[in-house]
Design a protein around this motif. Sequence first.
Motif, mmCIF file in Angstrom:
data_model
loop_
_atom_site.group_PDB
_atom_site.id
_atom_site.type_symbol
_atom_site.label_atom_id
_atom_site.label_comp_id
_atom_site.label_asym_id
_atom_site.label_seq_id
_atom_site.Cartn_x
_atom_site.Cartn_y
_atom_site.Cartn_z
ATOM 1 N N ALA A 253 14.951 31.019 38.108
ATOM 2 C CA ALA A 253 13.897 31.901 37.574
ATOM 3 C C ALA A 253 14.516 33.015 36.731
ATOM 4 N N ALA A 254 15.549 33.649 37.267
ATOM 5 C CA ALA A 254 16.196 34.748 36.537
ATOM 6 C C ALA A 254 16.899 34.242 35.287
ATOM 7 N N GLY A 255 17.516 33.066 35.387
ATOM 8 C CA GLY A 255 18.198 32.480 34.234
ATOM 9 C C GLY A 255 17.217 32.137 33.125
ATOM 10 N N LEU A 256 16.093 31.555 33.490
ATOM 11 C CA LEU A 256 15.064 31.216 32.502
ATOM 12 C C LEU A 256 14.507 32.484 31.860
ATOM 13 N N ALA A 257 14.300 33.514 32.682
ATOM 14 C CA ALA A 257 13.780 34.785 32.138
ATOM 15 C C ALA A 257 14.764 35.369 31.131
ATOM 16 N N LYS A 258 16.052 35.252 31.447
ATOM 17 C CA LYS A 258 17.082 35.800 30.543
ATOM 18 C C LYS A 258 17.093 35.119 29.190
ATOM 19 N N ILE A 259 16.696 33.847 29.147
ATOM 20 C CA ILE A 259 16.678 33.167 27.851
ATOM 21 C C ILE A 259 15.260 33.128 27.268
ATOM 22 N N GLY A 260 14.459 34.103 27.704
ATOM 23 C CA GLY A 260 13.187 34.353 27.019
ATOM 24 C C GLY A 260 11.994 33.559 27.507
ATOM 25 N N GLN A 261 12.131 32.894 28.651
ATOM 26 C CA GLN A 261 11.008 32.120 29.166
ATOM 27 C C GLN A 261 10.121 33.005 30.054
ATOM 28 N N ARG A 262 8.831 32.734 30.024
ATOM 29 C CA ARG A 262 7.891 33.451 30.890
ATOM 30 C C ARG A 262 7.800 32.692 32.210
ATOM 31 N N VAL A 263 8.177 33.379 33.285
ATOM 32 C CA VAL A 263 8.348 32.681 34.563
ATOM 33 C C VAL A 263 7.517 33.321 35.682
ATOM 34 N N LEU A 264 6.894 32.447 36.475
ATOM 35 C CA LEU A 264 6.268 32.870 37.732
ATOM 36 C C LEU A 264 7.013 32.161 38.857
ATOM 37 N N MET A 265 7.482 32.927 39.838
ATOM 38 C CA MET A 265 8.158 32.347 41.006
ATOM 39 C C MET A 265 7.184 32.431 42.184
ATOM 40 N N VAL A 266 6.935 31.298 42.814
ATOM 41 C CA VAL A 266 6.031 31.252 43.961
ATOM 42 C C VAL A 266 6.848 30.991 45.226
ATOM 43 N N ASP A 267 6.727 31.877 46.185
ATOM 44 C CA ASP A 267 7.444 31.722 47.452
ATOM 45 C C ASP A 267 6.512 31.052 48.453
ATOM 46 N N LEU A 268 6.839 29.837 48.854
ATOM 47 C CA LEU A 268 5.994 29.114 49.824
ATOM 48 C C LEU A 268 6.636 29.062 51.209
ATOM 49 N N ASP A 269 7.663 29.875 51.419
ATOM 50 C CA ASP A 269 8.347 29.876 52.715
ATOM 51 C C ASP A 269 8.009 31.169 53.460
ATOM 52 N N PRO A 270 7.420 31.053 54.676
ATOM 53 C CA PRO A 270 7.062 32.251 55.443
ATOM 54 C C PRO A 270 8.248 33.189 55.703
ATOM 55 N N CYS B 42 14.243 41.591 37.760
ATOM 56 C CA CYS B 42 14.520 40.159 37.600
ATOM 57 C C CYS B 42 13.883 39.567 36.346
ATOM 58 N N GLY B 43 12.830 40.216 35.842
ATOM 59 C CA GLY B 43 12.219 39.744 34.595
ATOM 60 C C GLY B 43 11.216 38.624 34.768
ATOM 61 N N TYR B 44 10.757 38.405 35.992
ATOM 62 C CA TYR B 44 9.722 37.391 36.201
ATOM 63 C C TYR B 44 8.701 37.870 37.219
ATOM 64 N N HIS B 45 7.567 37.169 37.255
ATOM 65 C CA HIS B 45 6.520 37.499 38.209
ATOM 66 C C HIS B 45 6.770 36.782 39.536
ATOM 67 N N VAL B 46 6.337 37.434 40.587
ATOM 68 C CA VAL B 46 6.568 36.912 41.937
ATOM 69 C C VAL B 46 5.250 36.834 42.695
ATOM 70 N N LEU B 47 4.922 35.624 43.139
ATOM 71 C CA LEU B 47 3.819 35.455 44.082
ATOM 72 C C LEU B 47 4.498 35.328 45.444
ATOM 73 N N GLY B 48 4.509 36.427 46.172
ATOM 74 C CA GLY B 48 5.381 36.549 47.335
ATOM 75 C C GLY B 48 4.818 35.958 48.613
ATOM 76 N N ALA C 143 19.729 26.794 33.635
ATOM 77 C CA ALA C 143 18.475 27.198 32.984
ATOM 78 C C ALA C 143 18.389 26.590 31.584
ATOM 79 N N SER C 144 19.498 26.626 30.854
ATOM 80 C CA SER C 144 19.506 26.043 29.498
ATOM 81 C C SER C 144 19.320 24.528 29.567
ATOM 82 N N GLU C 145 19.936 23.902 30.558
ATOM 83 C CA GLU C 145 19.779 22.451 30.714
ATOM 84 C C GLU C 145 18.312 22.093 30.995
ATOM 85 N N MET C 146 17.648 22.908 31.813
ATOM 86 C CA MET C 146 16.232 22.666 32.111
ATOM 87 C C MET C 146 15.381 22.765 30.849
#
Length: 256
Positions: free
Chosen positions: A24-41, A80-86, A246-249
Amino acid sequence: MAKIFCVANQKGGVGKTTTTVNLAAGLAKIGQRVLMVDLDPQGNATMGSNVDKRALALSVYDVLLESASVDEAAVLSEKCGYHVLGANRELAGAEIELVEVERREKRLKAALAEVADRYDFILIDCPPSLSMLTLNGLCSAHGVIVPMQCEYFALEGLTDLVNTIKQVHANLNTELKIIGLLRVMFDPRITLQQQVSDQLKSHFGDKVFDTVIPRNVRLAEAPSYGLPGVVFDPAAKGSLAYLAFASEMVARIAQP
Ligand code: ADP
Ligand code: MG
């Protein structure tokens, strides 16, 4: 439209959360708009993204129970440069509460559809089980990223995961596929790891990502500062590897 990926492996401690927050942080660094969703309690991806899980007004739990939208519940992690659904401990209850409701495995999918046009990537950190929470992740996603350590039993565990993904693909989400296997915590000095790595490549071919994430202590230290390694120490070997990943993705997604 966002590409939605689950980071999943039913084993614990294999690097799912580390991969989610650093990608998520790597993608944000290369200009991608990222939402990270945490599905682990356990909320490790939340804490590791500089968001205090104990202070969340709304979380992914409220989204799954349809008492909040993603927009209402997600917060921006400025560092971190991204959104978090915590997530936090409250999410453990969702497992039971969802049993009674309709479309219980598609709750997250429906919620993410509302915001998908505002992100390039949505990354979902799954818990170490094949539970209703993981199922919600798999039903929402276009693909699965599977972090794995190159150890003997890793291959065995993979069979269960591949079968689960096949079943979800057949019954619930025809879009779902394995995007790739990511070799993590890799130590090239260990012969067995080299051997398992070679086996993986001969078995899964180009489903194995080119990038290899080395074992690196800075990646393990970063969560205690509430940051992904990529943000905490961008020059560390492990961080550089996640940036390359992140670049490979991005390159893979660009392919038709
Ligand atoms: P999971 O989410 O699958 O349970 P984690 O991402 O929490 O796994 O990783 C398990 C442990 O291994 C954590 O303490 C984490 O800091 C550490 N770790 C993960 N990746 C690496 C790495 N490449 N090098 C060193 N330590 C790592
Ligand atoms: Mg985790």
